[in-house]
Design a protein around this motif. Sequence first.
Motif, short mmCIF file in Angstrom:
data_model
loop_
_atom_site.label_atom_id
_atom_site.label_comp_id
_atom_site.label_asym_id
_atom_site.label_seq_id
_atom_site.Cartn_x
_atom_site.Cartn_y
_atom_site.Cartn_z
N MET A 84 1.06 -0.95 0.36
CA MET A 84 -0.30 0.08 0.43
C MET A 84 0.56 1.56 -0.04
N ASP A 85 0.60 1.60 -0.94
CA ASP A 85 1.47 3.04 -1.14
C ASP A 85 0.37 4.57 -0.42
N THR A 86 2.10 5.18 0.54
CA THR A 86 1.42 6.07 1.83
C THR A 86 2.13 7.16 2.29
N THR A 87 2.42 7.55 0.79
CA THR A 87 2.84 9.10 0.20
C THR A 87 2.30 10.13 0.91
N TRP A 88 0.57 9.95 0.00
CA TRP A 88 -0.31 10.76 0.92
C TRP A 88 -0.20 10.97 1.67
N TYR A 89 -0.65 9.46 2.44
CA TYR A 89 -0.77 9.98 3.79
C TYR A 89 0.19 11.12 4.57
N GLU A 90 1.03 10.53 3.90
CA GLU A 90 2.56 11.32 5.06
C GLU A 90 2.86 12.65 4.87
N ALA A 91 2.56 12.93 3.38
CA ALA A 91 2.69 14.03 3.32
C ALA A 91 1.37 15.46 3.30
N ALA A 92 0.34 14.45 3.95
CA ALA A 92 -0.84 14.77 4.30
C ALA A 92 -0.66 15.07 5.94
N GLY A 93 -0.03 14.46 6.94
CA GLY A 93 0.28 14.79 7.64
C GLY A 93 1.52 15.39 8.32
N ALA A 94 2.29 15.33 7.19
CA ALA A 94 3.31 16.75 8.05
C ALA A 94 3.10 17.59 7.43
N GLY A 95 1.68 18.13 6.89
CA GLY A 95 1.61 19.49 6.30
C GLY A 95 0.16 19.53 7.00
N SER A 96 0.03 18.81 8.61
CA SER A 96 -1.41 19.48 9.46
C SER A 96 -1.13 20.33 9.98
N ALA A 97 0.17 20.50 10.20
CA ALA A 97 0.41 21.77 11.19
C ALA A 97 0.14 23.31 10.22
#
Length: 122
Positions: A1-14
Amino acid sequence: MDTTWYEAAGAGSAAGIAVIVVGGLLIGAVLVWAVRLGIRVKQGEPRTPRGGEHPTLPESGPVHEVSRRREPAEVPRAEETGRRLTPHELGSSGSRRSEDQTRPRWDGGSGGSFGSGGSGGG
């Protein structure tokens, strides 16, 4: 499963939360400004008249009021013309002044409402 989008969304959450908070504050400030502007405009208007300050009707009744009976303009029937009229041939639905200007009254024995005015249930 590709989690790149989830990691990008989590990094920009602040940054996303900051944008939402700033946007909410901006919308709140605009709403407060609009309410204050409305209050200022309302204060600049003349006050509404009190109970005894309203204009009253003259003793002679309404001024320039004329009551007239009108008659509808008759539409020729299909039997008379030999064919049915189309909407653009009808013209305006004007009326003309009636020769009889007496006020219409109900018949003595009728109820003046729906039906014949009879006993109703019987």
